[in-house]
Design a protein around this motif. Structure first.
Motif: not given
Length: 558
Positions: A144-151, A242-244
């Motif tokens: 989710a965070m990858i696609d959110n980052h792209i968005y 995202a790792e934390g």
């Protein structure tokens, strides 16, 4: 003679409260996080407190190449652990957790069988303590965070064509293997292709099973490569920040799960990476903790010795600083017959000639395990249809390979049927004759590592890889990944990449289809032939017969 089903036997178990099992290992109850009355997690504070203790003896259980006839590797692992305790040894068992997908598909559960089981069997084969759900959630958070980052502007300049991170679900669902994401307009993001793997194939699973503690876990998660930019430079999980949060989701999942066998002996059941795409062993933290608590630790590695044992030695032991004292190779008369060319429908009839012919597969595994400098004993997992002549054929063959074959009847009799095997294994481990070493050094070039496994373990003539793959391996070496071990992903059914070639084939090459860098887990995945990271359900899945009966008890699990 009518035998009870695995679930009937498990349901009748006389379980002790999990605090009593912990007491036997010297774990105070305040360091156990109970999940009901019969399972608990062991706290990190206690694990840290025992690190200065000496290690017990590590015993690996592996097997011949799996056949539809079944070999019983987990059953033998449990039976051997019970047998060691029965002869007065302080022993623990370390096995993997079960994935929901295979449970509802064709494989069934992963808690052993017959009188050699770990309980609670139903919970172990279903949601257990929620570890796999936590891994799925952590993996999904990163997705989710990858696609959110792209968005929101794509600050890391991710090339949408080179997003490596797939999604996961812990179920066999072939419809999700390849999907199109973000359809439906601007508000949903940028459309691209993606796909799902089964949770046990997630790099997060592999990392959890190799991490030493939470700090190591977070660092490894941060090192995962999730995508590439247009200039081919990698984008890491830590670049997405995202790792934390992923570590927070995995905090409890990192703690080993303590349960018991039918005979009330302690077992850690923790982690479950795919034995194809990953290393197929239970967690390092469970194994290393068990070695501080018991004199003998019996563990297993996925599939046959060409996959599981090789990865156990070259990846898990290398990364965790472990050294096995003895190895048990599990074989059955039925499996030898199938390797000797007998159809599954004809396995009930005596066929000494086919057993002897099929033993070539067993012989190769014995030689391979010995090449790591570890002594071997063969456990002949007994079936009621085995004849004395067939068992004698295996004994004679194994003797000719400088090892001993011991018949074990743990499935039928529990520890009473495995004491002879336990004595042989204990004597082998106590002799301290092992001089363990991985079969290739860290500094060997990556392609040579692949060739070493293909030629020395599989007995292939050559490795077939095009220039693109060789260039990719060289690039990773230049980027500092050259010292990583390689994780071979191929069919479990054969030494070759053709699942129909049983026995001990020669005169073949190993084609490498692609290579993948698991930078967080710390290995290079080498995909050979057709490998599924998202299995499908069979025509008649086990799920069709799993239900609650009138008493509210689960039926159909096996």
């Amino acid at each position: 003679m009518a035998f009870k089903s695995d679930i009937e036997i498990a349901r009748a178990a006389n379980k002790k409260p999990i605090q009593q099992i912990g007491d036997g290992l010297g774990i105070p109850s305040e360091h156990l996080l109970p999940y009901g009355h019969d399972k608990a997690k062991v706290g990190q504070e206690f694990i840290d407190s025992v690190q200065e203790r000496p290690n017990g003896k590590l015993i690996l259980v592996t097997a011949v190449n799996p056949t539809p006839a079944g070999e019983g590797k987990t059953t033998t692992t449990v039976g051997l652990g019970d047998g060691l305790n029965a002869i007065g040894k302080k022993a623990m068992i370390c096995i993997r957790e079960a994935s929901l997908g295979p449970n509802f598909g064709m494989k069934g559960g992963a808690a052993g069988g017959g009188r050699a089981q770990v309980v609670p069997m139903e919970e172990m084969n279903l949601h257990f303590t929620g570890d796999f759900h936590a891994i799925t959630s952590a993996h999904s958070l990163l997705s989710a965070m990858i696609d959110n980052h792209i968005y929101w502007g794509n600050e890391q300049e991710i090339d949408l064509r080179r997003v490596q991170w797939r999604r996961v679900v812990d179920m066999n669902d072939r419809a999700l293997r390849q999907v199109t994401l973000s359809l439906g307009g601007v508000a949903n993001g940028f459309p691209r292709e993606g796909g799902f793997d089964i949770t046990v194939a997630s790099e997060v699973m592999a990392i959890l099973c190799l991490a030493r503690n939470l700090k190591d876990l977070e660092e490894r998660l941060g090192a995962m490569i999730v995508a590439y930019r247009r200039d081919r430079s990698p984008v890491y999980c830590r670049d997405i920040k995202a790792e934390g949060a992923m570590t927070v989701l995995l905090k409890d999942a990192m703690q080993p799960n303590l349960v018991q066998t039918l005979e009330n002996n302690p077992a850690f059941v923790h982690g479950g990476p795919f034995a194809n795409i990953a290393h197929g062993c239970n967690s390092v933290i469970a194994t290393t903790t068990a070695l501080k608590l018991a004199d003998y630790v019996v563990t297993e590695a996925g599939f046959g010795a060409d996959l599981g044992a090789e990865k156990f030695m070259n990846i898990k032991c290398r990364k965790a600083g472990l050294a096995p004292s003895a190895v048990v190779v599990v074989a059955t008369v039925r499996a030898m017959k199938m390797n000797g060319g007998v159809a599954k429908t004809d396995l009930g009839a005596e066929n000494v000639e086919a057993v002897t012919k099929g033993c070539a597969n067993l012989g190769r595994h014995i030689e391979n395990v010995k090449s790591f400098g570890v002594p071997v004993v063969v456990a002949v997992n007994h079936f009621v249809t085995d004849t004395d002549a067939e068992v004698a054929a295996i004994r004679d063959y194994v003797s000719g390979h400088g090892a001993e074959a011991v018949v074990s009847r743990h499935w039928e009799l529990g520890s009473e049927g495995s004491t002879e095997l336990a004595r042989k294994v204990a004597a082998l481990a106590d002799a301290d004759s092992a001089s363990f070493a991985p079969i290739y050094p860290d500094e060997m070039p990556l392609f040579e590592k692949i060739e070493t496994i293909a030629k020395r373990i599989y007995r292939a003539d050559e490795v077939l890889a095009d220039q693109k793959i060789r260039d990719q391996l060289r690039l990773w070496e230049e980027q500092g990944y050259g010292d990583l071990p390689v994780c071979m992903a191929k069919t479990q059914y054969s030494f070759t990449t053709d699942p129909t070639r049983r026995g001990a084939p020669t005169g073949f090459g190993v084609p490498v289809r692609e290579v993948r860098l698991s930078a967080g887990a710390g290995f290079i995945v080498v995909v050979c032939g057709e490998i599924m990271t998202m299995p499908g359900l069979p025509k008649v899945p086990a799920a069709e017969t799993i239900r609650l009966n009138e008493e509210g008890l689960i039926e159909g699990l096996f």
